[in-house]
Structures are given as structure tokens and as C-alpha cells.
Scaffold this active site. Structure first.
Site, short mmCIF file in Angstrom:
data_model
loop_
_atom_site.label_atom_id
_atom_site.label_comp_id
_atom_site.label_asym_id
_atom_site.label_seq_id
_atom_site.Cartn_x
_atom_site.Cartn_y
_atom_site.Cartn_z
N ASP A 1 -11.82 0.29 8.78
CA ASP A 1 -11.16 -0.65 9.68
C ASP A 1 -10.83 -0.03 11.04
O ASP A 1 -10.70 -0.74 12.02
CB ASP A 1 -9.88 -1.18 9.04
CG ASP A 1 -10.20 -2.18 7.96
OD1 ASP A 1 -11.06 -3.04 8.21
OD2 ASP A 1 -9.61 -2.10 6.87
N HIS B 1 -6.95 5.57 2.32
CA HIS B 1 -7.64 4.61 1.46
C HIS B 1 -7.23 4.85 0.01
O HIS B 1 -7.02 5.98 -0.39
CB HIS B 1 -9.16 4.74 1.59
CG HIS B 1 -9.88 3.52 1.11
ND1 HIS B 1 -10.22 3.31 -0.20
CD2 HIS B 1 -10.27 2.41 1.79
CE1 HIS B 1 -10.80 2.14 -0.31
NE2 HIS B 1 -10.84 1.56 0.87
#
Ligand code: CMC
Length: 449
Positions: free
Chosen positions: A383, A326
């Protein structure tokens, strides 16, 4: 349109420059003292708004990882500590009784709604769940295999044609905005369900006014004529949580897009349609689909988790582990931690046996132990788990990113509203030009081959 007082106060407190901290930038012998702005959690921003005027230079920050584009009172993230708060409330607080409608109101209007306000907003959602009958014809015009994200972006734009009273941002009162927000949050769900049913060649099902937000969505997606889809309360809670955890994430790619488009005073429908397009890419919201594609490729290629990890580490190989890493979180993604817990429950509840989910588990384990991933602080992100949960719930893969868009809608609306209330300048970044210097126009016979 006026901002609610609590938000106004916080914004003006944050905007006070801190005189004790001045950053000095010197370019070609010309110096500029830049005031610093300190946020309510101590974040420091250097105000370079006079830089070009005073020194002729601009900043260069590809990917904008060091650039604050606005002051915002909506969501706070501390990527090092794994903190995510909506209007100051840690996301962990929402896990016991996740309620997407309540969180939407919180994000958009700045404080937790009273029970009366929740009821009023829920009533507005119910009232606005239907699409104009003429909109249904638009769906018929799309090919059966049209990507639902393309359909959703187009249909959100089309909403502007059916609700012309909301096209002038400066003419929208606070009451009107309540109605507008409810329309978008409610209709985006109906659009998503219709996009899916069109892709399956199934008749559209009207929303059921007796059902709550998530249950109504699953009904429109999965019910058959004369056979209502019955939702398990735990599944309903898990879906609520997934949407709550996607509801806002400060200045990510799609939200920044919404703000940039909105800065031209484009209407909310057009701005959110642009947000859907930005979300579509596999490095952003499309990652949840990419996760499943990756798991399938590993499965069909007969690869082991270790082989997949080796491929992801090989810099000559374009393969990356989707659902890992991320830009902001550098220790763990707090949304992923919450979803991981619920993921286990949902898988048990749905009694799912799925080779792709087994691979996901092995990959997660291997990546968490491998020094490449540990050193670079690459861990499963939101996700990774949302893709697994959606698959277990029977939501088709091409709808995964659409689910993300439904969840992110209140965040986009809140940012559009905040930006509009701040009456900022139109977003218009600069560039460092690296192309040809002054060049002559050559006639066709003079041009080199
Ligand atoms: N698999 C393998 N290596 C990776 C991965 C990955 N998923 N992510 C980053 N790296 C490596 C990268 O190659 C770099 O290595 P080195 O230092 O040797 O050059 C290092 O880790 C640092 O990565 P970075 O390029 O600085 O990371 P970034 O902040 O630019 O990109 C990211 C963040 C999310 C785009 C990236 O991690 C990625 O592509 N992940 C896969 C896509 C994904 O899951 N996206 C969803 C993000 S969560 C949803 C959302 O909020 O939008």
C-alpha cells in the site's frame, strides 16, 4: 457448478490426512488425537473438527492468526521467505508483461489460459462493460461527496437486481460462471469510473470497446467529451502490474469475508459487495489512502521524517506509519519490492515533483534503518508504493481503495467459486462467553442508577 479437474486433483491430494503426524489435545483429562493435513508446500494443519464434540472445548485465536479456515489451491504465501504465488506461479513472473485479464483467468479457472481462452474472456469483458441504463439513476441518488467505496459496495449489490439468472449458486454452469466472472470484473471498473465522475459532476463516459482493460478504465475516468485520454504504454503496463499484484492474497480480511458470506450460499454479487466493505478499513485496503493522509499530516505539520518515526514508535501516541508492516510478511512484502521498482519508473515518466513523495522517500529510508522497525520487521508494504503510484498517475485519493477493490475482484471470485465447489458447511465460529451469568430481569424502579 463443477471445479476444473486440475484443481480437483490438487484439493484431494492436499486433503489426505497424514497418519504419521497426530496432534494430541488433552482437556480436563479427555484426550483427542487430531490428524494433521499437510499442504502441497508442506504446511501443517491440525484438524480440530472433532474437538468440541469430543472434549467440550473450543480453540480461541483472536485475529485468527493461527487458524486455517479452509483448504485452498489458489494462492500460496510464505511470509518468512517473502513468497507469493498464484496457482503455483511466482508473482515475479508477471512483471515483464503484466496482464490483469490473463491473471484473472488463471486465478479463477486454475491454469494459464490458452490464447483462444484469453480472447474469449476479453470478448466477454468487452461485451459486459456497460451498466444497465437504469443503474445510472442510482448514482444520481448519492451525495456528490459520497465515499466511492460505499458507492461501489452498494452498486455491486444492485447488480444482483439486474442479473437475476446468477442468484442461485447451485444453478450456475461452468459456462455461466465464465460469463458471471467477466460481468463482475468488467462492470466493477465501470462502476468505479462512474462513481468518480459523479463525484466531480462530470458526464458518464461509455466504455470504449477498442481499448484494453486498464486503458479503458483510465478513458472512462479521465477522457473529456471530444478529447480522448491517451495512455502511455508504460503507464498502462504499470497499472496492469498494480492490479496483478493486488489480484489475490489468500485468506485476508476481505477474502475471508467473501468466503464467509458465500458460505451461506449468498450470491456472488452480495459476497463481493461484502468484500468491498471489509477492504475499506485503513488496516486493510484503506491503508493506501491512510498513507497519503499521513504524508500530508507530516508535511502540513512541518515534521521531519525522524520526528514522524519517533511518533510512530511512541506507544502512548496513536500515530502509526501507515504502509508499513504486515500480518503475514515478516521479512519483506514481495509485491512492494516489485512496485518499488516500477514506482521509480512511473515517477520519472510522469515527471512528478511532489513534496509528499519526497517525504515518502525520506520516511522509507529512515524506517529501513531504525532499529524499532528493523527489529519488528516492519518494512514498506504494497500500500505504501501503490498509493505513491496512484498519486503520480493522477488518480484521486478517494479512489485508491477502489483501485485495490478492482484488483482484488478476481481473487474474491476465485475463492467464492472454490468454496462453493467444496460444498463446505456454513461458517459459524464459536466464542468464549465472558458476560454476566444468569441474571434476573429488574423492573425499572429496582434498577441501580
Ligand atoms: N507503525 C508503527 N508500529 C507498528 C506498525 C506500524 N505501521 N505496525 C506494527 N507495529 C508494531 C506494533 O505496535 C507491535 O509493537 P510491539 O511489539 O512493541 O507491541 C509490533 O510492531 C508488531 O505488530 P503487530 O501488532 O503484531 O502487527 P499485526 O500483524 O497485528 O498488524 C498491520 C499488521 C498491517 C495491521 C500493522 O502492521 C499496521 O497497522 N500497519 C499499518 C496499516 C497498513 O499499512 N496496513 C496495510 C497492510 S498491507 C495490505 C493488505 O494486505 O491488507
Amino acid at each position: 457448478m463443477t471445479q476444473c479437474p486440475a484443481v480437483d486433483e490438487r484439493l484431494s491430494a492436499m486433503s489426505t490426512p497424514n497418519a504419521s503426524q497426530i496432534a494430541t489435545i488433552t482437556v480436563n483429562g479427555r484426550s483427542l488425537n487430531c490428524p494433521t493435513i499437510v499442504g502441497s508446500e508442506g504446511e501443517i494443519g491440525i484438524d480440530i473438527s472433532r474437538l468440541r464434540a469430543e472434549t467440550g472445548a473450543i480453540t480461541l485465536d483472536p485475529g485468527l492468526g493461527n487458524t486455517g479456515s479452509c483448504e485452498s489451491a489458489i494462492t500460496y504465501i510464505d511470509g518468512d521467505q517473502g513468497i507469493l504465488r498464484y496457482r503455483g506461479i511466482p508473482i515475479e513472473e508477471f512483471q515483464a508483461h503484466p496482464n490483469f485479464v490473463e491473471v484473472s483467468w488463471l486465478l479463477i479457472f486454475g491454469r494459464l489460459p490458452t490464447p483462444e481462452k484469453t480472447d474469449r474472456f476479453s470478448a466477454a469483458l468487452t461485451r459486459n462493460a456497460h451498466l444497465h441504463e437504469n443503474m445510472k439513476h442510482h448514482f444520481q441518488g448519492f451525495p456528490i461527496d459520497a465515499p466511492p467505496m460505499a458507492v461501489m459496495s452498494a452498486m455491486l449489490n444492485a447488480l444482483a437486481c439486474f442479473h437475476p439468472q446468477f442468484l442461485e449458486p447451485d444453478d450456475i454452469s461452468e459456462d455461466d460462471f465464465h460469463e458471471l466472472a467477466a460481468r463482475l470484473i468488467s462492470k466493477v471498473r465501470t462502476i468505479a469510473a462512474y462513481a468518480y465522475r459523479h463525484s466531480k459532476g462530470r458526464p458518464f463516459l461509455y466504455p470504449d470497446p477498442g481499448l484494453k482493460y486498464c486503458a479503458n478504465f483510465l478513458h472512462m475516468l479521465f477522457s473529456q467529451p471530444y478529447q480522448q485520454y491517451v495512455i502511455d504504454p508504460e503507464i498502462e503496463a504499470a497499472l496492469n502490474l498494480v492490479l496483478v499484484l493486488h489480484a489475490d492474497h489468500e485468506q485476508n480480511c476481505s477474502t475471508s469475508t467473501v468466503r464467509i458470506v458465500g458460505s451461506s450460499k449468498a450470491n456472488l454479487f452480495a459476497s463481493c459487495a461484502a468484500g468491498v466493505s471489509a477492504l475499506w478499513g485503513p488496516l486493510h485496503g484503506g491503508a493506501n489512502v491512510a498513507v497519503l493522509d499521513m504524508l500530508r499530516a507530516i508535511h502540513e505539520g512541518g515534521m521531519s521524517a525522524d520526528q514522524a518515526i519517533a511518533k510512530a514508535k511512541d506507544k502512548k501516541d496513536p500515530f502509526v506509519l501507515f504502509g508499513f508492516g504486515h500480518r503475514v510478511y515478516k521479512n519483506f512484502d514481495p509485491r512492494a519490492l516489485l512496485l518499488k521498482k516500477h514506482c521509480d519508473r512511473v515517477l520519472k515518466l510522469c515527471k512528478v515533483k511532489d513534496p509528499l513523495l519526497d517525504i515518502a522517500r525520506r520516511l522509507e529510508q529512515a524506517a529501513l534503518e531504525d532499529p524499532y522497525f528493523v527489529e519488528r520487521k516492519l518494512f514498506p508494504n504494497v500500500d505504501f508504493y501503490s498509493g505513491i503510484i496512484f498519486r503520480a498517475l493522477g488518480i484521486p485519493e478517494n479512489m485508491f481503495t477502489v483501485m485495490f477493490a478492482i484488483g482484488r475482484m478476481p481473487g474474491w471470485i476465485a475463492h467464492w467459486k472454490e468454496q462453493h465447489a467444496a460444498q463446505g458447511r456454513i461458517c459459524r465460529p464459536r466464542q468464549v462467553y465472558v458476560g454476566n451469568q444468569l441474571s434476573p430481569y429488574l423492573s425499572p424502579d429496582q434498577r441501580p442508577g
